[in-house]
Design an enzyme around this catalytic site. Structure first.
Site, PDB file in Angstrom:
ATOM      1  N   HIS A   1       0.845  -1.208   0.000  1.00 34.82           N
ATOM      2  CA  HIS A   1       0.000   0.000   0.000  1.00 34.82           C
ATOM      3  C   HIS A   1       0.880   1.258   0.000  1.00 34.82           C
ATOM      4  CE1 HIS A   1      -3.134  -2.592   2.311  1.00 34.82           C
ATOM      5  NE2 HIS A   1      -3.625  -2.379   1.106  1.00 34.82           N
TER       6      HIS A   1
ATOM      7  N   LYS B   1     -18.786  -5.134   9.084  1.00 34.77           N
ATOM      8  CA  LYS B   1     -17.620  -6.031   9.122  1.00 34.77           C
ATOM      9  C   LYS B   1     -16.890  -5.859  10.444  1.00 34.77           C
ATOM     10  CE  LYS B   1     -16.030  -6.670   4.352  1.00 34.77           C
ATOM     11  NZ  LYS B   1     -14.906  -6.333   3.457  1.00 34.77           N
TER      12      LYS B   1
ATOM     13  N   ARG C   1      -2.413  -6.139  -8.339  1.00 34.33           N
ATOM     14  CA  ARG C   1      -1.307  -7.080  -8.109  1.00 34.33           C
ATOM     15  C   ARG C   1      -1.277  -8.167  -9.175  1.00 34.33           C
ATOM     16  NH1 ARG C   1      -3.339  -8.322  -2.219  1.00 34.33           N
ATOM     17  NH2 ARG C   1      -5.166  -8.273  -3.577  1.00 34.33           N
TER      18      ARG C   1
ATOM     19  N   SER D   1      -3.116  -7.562   3.113  1.00 36.74           N
ATOM     20  CA  SER D   1      -3.327  -7.388   4.556  1.00 36.74           C
ATOM     21  C   SER D   1      -3.690  -8.720   5.206  1.00 36.74           C
ATOM     22  CB  SER D   1      -4.449  -6.379   4.805  1.00 36.74           C
ATOM     23  OG  SER D   1      -4.085  -5.118   4.300  1.00 36.74           O
TER      24      SER D   1
END
Ligand code: PNS
Length: 164
Positions: free
Chosen positions: A17, A41, A90, A128
């Site tokens: 990031h 969440k 990615r 992450s």
């Protein structure tokens, strides 16, 4: 003035990031990092903790601002007076998901463009969730996140062990 938003969960922010943040910040006048605060969440770190970690790692980037947001990205982008959304790619698998959202967001908000930055090869494996998994088992995360973030992860999992 060219204002961009880089949205994400950042749970926690990784070196991948940070690479995207630095590169995007060099392309625009002002970069707002939008930290998703999703009440449905349960992230590892609260939105406040994620904003604090990002503020620490971005303190030497003068045109970068960190803000939490809830709700739709398009609404946050309009609220920020931004016209660019930054996302990192990615792999091809990221692209399919990102393309769908970039296109639908542009239908809803035609002034907004999504700018994809291709992740540097050394971070192409990094996410992450990988970091959280290593940290949960006291693995070595020094190559994945800055030391300040690694410290918070250790504290988080030490406290969790104490609670159990
Ligand atoms: O880091 P992430 O989890 O890949 O980030 C996803 C994020 C925060 C960009 C996305 O979930 C988002 O923007 N959520 C806000 C709700 C929304 O607008 N969803 C549609 C656009 S993706």
């Amino acid at each position: 003035m060219r204002i961009a938003v880089y949205p994400g969960s950042f749970d926690p922010v990784t070196n991948g990031h940070i690479d995207i943040i630095k590169r995007a910040a060099s392309m625009v006048d002002h970069l707002i990092i939008g930290v998703l605060h999703n009440s449905s969440k349960t992230p590892l770190f609260s939105a406040e903790e994620r904003v604090n970690m990002l503020s620490e790692v971005c303190q030497e980037l003068p045109n970068v601002e960190i803000r939490a947001f809830d709700g739709l990205l398009v609404d946050f982008v309009v609220e920020c007076h931004a016209t660019i959304v930054v996302r990192g790619l990615r792999a091809v698998t990221d692209f399919e998901y990102e393309l769908q959202w970039a296109q639908s967001n542009r239908i809803v908000c035609p002034q907004m463009d999504t700018m994809f930055l291709v992740t540097n090869v050394q971070y192409s494996y990094l996410s992450s969730s990988v970091v959280r998994e290593y940290a949960a088992y006291q693995g070595d995360i020094s190559a994945f996140v800055p030391e300040s973030v690694a410290r918070r992860l250790r504290e988080k999992f030490d406290n969790r062990t104490l609670v159990q």
